[in-house]
Design an enzyme around this catalytic site. Sequence first.
Site, PDB file in Angstrom:
ATOM      1  N   HIS A 186       0.852  -1.190   0.000  1.00 28.97           N
ATOM      2  CA  HIS A 186       0.000   0.000   0.000  1.00 28.97           C
ATOM      3  C   HIS A 186       0.888   1.240   0.000  1.00 28.97           C
ATOM      4  CE1 HIS A 186      -3.563   2.380   0.573  1.00 28.97           C
ATOM      5  NE2 HIS A 186      -2.975   3.018   1.571  1.00 28.97           N
TER       6      HIS A 186
ATOM      7  N   HIS B 149      -6.428   9.415  -0.924  1.00 30.37           N
ATOM      8  CA  HIS B 149      -7.171   9.405   0.341  1.00 30.37           C
ATOM      9  C   HIS B 149      -6.407  10.011   1.513  1.00 30.37           C
ATOM     10  CE1 HIS B 149      -5.203   5.419  -0.019  1.00 30.37           C
ATOM     11  NE2 HIS B 149      -4.894   5.628   1.237  1.00 30.37           N
TER      12      HIS B 149
ATOM     13  N   ASP C 268      -8.183   1.461   1.750  1.00 30.04           N
ATOM     14  CA  ASP C 268      -7.831   2.454   2.775  1.00 30.04           C
ATOM     15  C   ASP C 268      -8.717   3.691   2.881  1.00 30.04           C
ATOM     16  OD1 ASP C 268      -6.252   3.061   4.970  1.00 30.04           O
ATOM     17  OD2 ASP C 268      -4.828   4.246   3.819  1.00 30.04           O
TER      18      ASP C 268
ATOM     19  N   ASP D 222       0.924   5.154  -0.249  1.00 25.83           N
ATOM     20  CA  ASP D 222       0.187   6.413  -0.239  1.00 25.83           C
ATOM     21  C   ASP D 222       0.891   7.442  -1.114  1.00 25.83           C
ATOM     22  OD1 ASP D 222      -2.058   5.976   1.539  1.00 25.83           O
ATOM     23  OD2 ASP D 222      -0.545   5.641   3.102  1.00 25.83           O
TER      24      ASP D 222
HETATM   25 ZN   LIG Z   1      -3.447   4.835   2.450  1.00 29.81          ZN
END
Ligand SMILES: [Zn+2]
Length: 1001
Positions: free
Chosen positions: A32, A409, A147, A34
Amino acid sequence: MFLFFFFVLLLMTTSENDAAERIQAFVIPHSHMDVGWVYTVKESMHAYASNVYSSVVEELSRVKSRKFIAVEQEFFRLWWVNVASDWHKKQVKQLLQEGRLEFIIGGQVMHDEAVTDVDDAILQLTEGHGFLYETFGVRPRFSWHVDPFGASATTPVLFALAGFNAHLISRIDYDLKDVMQKNKKLQFVWRGSASLLEKQEIFTHTMDQFSYCTPSYLPFSNRSGFYWNGVALFPDPPKDGIYPNMSLPTMVDNIKQRAQWFKTSHVLWPWGCDKQFYNASVQFMNMDVMVNYINTHSDKYGVAVQYATLGDYFQAVHQTNLSWDVRGSKDFLPYSTESFQAWTGFYGSRDVLKGIARRASSLLHAAESLFTRYSISYPDGPVPREWALEKLKPCVGLSQRYILSVQHHDGITGTESPKVADMYMQHLMQGMMGAEELLAAIFLLPHSLEHSNNIHPPQTRPIVEKKDVLEQHVIVYNPLAWNISSYINVSVSYAMAVVLDDDGKPVPAQIQQSATNSSGYDLFFVVELGGLQYRKYLVQFPQSHCGSGSACRKTHVARIVKFKRKYLSHWKSTGRKLLPVLNECYKLMFDQETNLLHSITDRHEKRSILVQQDFCEYEANGDVNAGPISDNYIFTANGSAVLAYKSVAMEIVPGKVVSEIRQYFYRNEDDKNHTYSVVTRVPVGFQGKLACHRLEQSYKVGPLEVNRETVFRTSTSLQNNRTLFTDNNGYQMMRRTYKNFVNNTVARNYYPVVRAAYIEDDSCRVAFLTERAHGVASLSQGQFEVMLHRCLWNNQEWNLGYNLTLNDSSVVRPILWMILGSPAAVSSIYQQEALELQHRPVVMPIDKPQKLWIQKGKSIQPFDQPVVLPQNLHMQTLSIPGWNYSPNHTRQLQNLGSGGDKHFKINFDRILLRVTHLYEEGEDPVLSKPTTINLKEVMQGIGEVTKVMERSLTGTWDISDLQRWSWKTNTGVGKTVSGMTKDFNVTIFPKEIRTFFIYFK
Ligand SMILES: [Zn+2]
């Protein structure tokens, strides 16, 4: 093999399987990443993201059984363009072909679901999909929204429209997840839109309580989980044969535990977490042993394990042919992780960033449509097309679309660290500058470009005495495909101005001392613009007295009427001395006792409601030892918000274009400076036009004292029973009934608003339209509050460590439009109004006020035919995507097969048009009807359409080739209805979003 010892333990601790059916675990390796959270994109690339793709590709190439899913395109593209070697690129293509590397979602980012506008969500998905299809011929079929903080019902609709076979979510309210888990209801078929229903339903998997990270509580994984990342390949076994961090491995137990929560015997076992696989060789090498071991003892455990992509897992579930529950158009917002952890704070975190993000995307929208018109009309015009496209898709040595990545997000949500917020702001500013440069270049087109039929008669000038006059040209562009009539506001430094349109006719204008800048003036004037058209206005500033000339009379010089400051402590009987401000739609009454709004009368319906508006504050706790805190993500209210002022001053500016009411709120009775202000603008002189319904309010809030959360509260006499309606991403409305909780009721009744929210009773609806996201709630009868700003600090170690305390000292100036009327009347206009707020006319002064020289030639109006859609249809996108893939899939694959790594040429001939129906089935007796348009006729103002192809949402599928998996439901099998065009006629049904490629002659 070192791990052998430890698997002996595994063997002994895992109970034998007695179930008849063997559990099949799908170990899905993922990382994951970001796109900006604690660290910037650049830092993340350096620290790990780049290594993830390099090392994963190498490791997959090494062992045939290994697989991996790639989620965010932003990082993948950065790697692909800047880092990947030819060998890596070759391997990627090979791995894709073998189905061992799978692109999931395919958007630039994993977009937020609560505060993102639907148009922006689509754009970032389109961008990522365009890249994947052009580069690999690949079209993602599955989502992985692991997420985002809560799940919107709009997202499954978008993914269905993009051609996805299944959707995956994770963060939903903890109570609800618990219940769903116990009852094996984590999987369902979601009909996200109440109007599209089964046409765009999609199978949805909700991750179980372990979410997207491999369980880290397991004894084995005290330090490194199942990741082994960063830990050197296991050292020599200690003398006793037991490793310090490896006590009892419980993978098999964990798989069995999770299997109980699902209807099928397939277990999705996400392997990874944030920032994993930057050292993929260690991770895979260890997991290989684990997987092999379990599989060789599969009979004993009743569990088989395999590396899998998400597609492998969904395929297996789909093949069971089970029947699934149907979920309607209901979202999973708000989201709490426990009773005092309500993730409703982020709806209002970093208001400035939220505002700029929306302004940037509307500017991009305007520049794209104007450039598209320009490019078709003047393919060889003086504004080079490559340069123009570069302005719309700014690059930093790579195709990173600035305006899109903020939809991440941890971007638009305001949950990032200050340096990452700065990064987004900088990207957005650069993106906006590019769009403005392009708009200016087109606005300043040389006259030689004019078609002969565009030449207007010479202007009848001058209106004012020449010698004392300065003049300035202002271009106003209407980016909507509707004809509009509105007023615009230009800041000027002169006390008098005359405005002439491009025919030299004076237009109604009004000038007054500015509400925000004491030395400047606000010039308001009325603009009438066709769809996708711009006009040039001439503003003349008379230096001497204006005289009795007729043109000057068209400008109203508005005077400010000041009212004495009123003190809360002096309020006696309110509601006796009322002061009216009127327009064609409303009568607003202000109470002279309080200087507050008292009531509003809908003059059309002859109905009055009481309305009072206040600034209030929640005082947040920042000490983790003293109780639950508020932070970037979380809102925790210690009781109700309290009035944030002791006295109020008011000014009224009666006008002929707009009447202004300025209210100043003082924290203490005799403070010199006000803490908060609101300017209400009541449009006047728009008889019979929509604009008179709009009550515009602009607020000034901040800088706040630390640990304050400021709300603007509208209290009305409506009997709404605390029921509120808020939108999902500006696409559809959700009904929010007030819920009582044992704890934290205020925070858990907060909802996000992106474009529109309203409260209503049987006879009246009050709608609030926004140009940026906020958190809103209705906590008392007839009340609507909107959180405008948050400034917080806390001493939680984790927050401090990552600098995520939201110490935001900015001043914010959000705008809300308020519309009031019968539910039916408001229902028929508020969607369109919300778009008019989002896409206000672009106002661009193209020179500085200067002395009048000789006549500068004829007026310019290069696009003299408006482009207009019916009121219930919105032109969501009109752009040149530039992708150079073949619209025919077979040919696209052939081209990729033969072309190797050839350089792609920009395709300027393919225009992407997206049209959306704004109404729900049954929402309005007329506007909810399916609406047929003829695309050739609609686009006539732009050029002659020769070919139209209907495409999937992101453009990569020919709609007639698109077959999505159908999932059996307990209400029957869903069917896909594909819309076909015939002779350029298209019928658009309620809530449809239709995407076309259009080719012009
Ligand atoms: Zn995230």
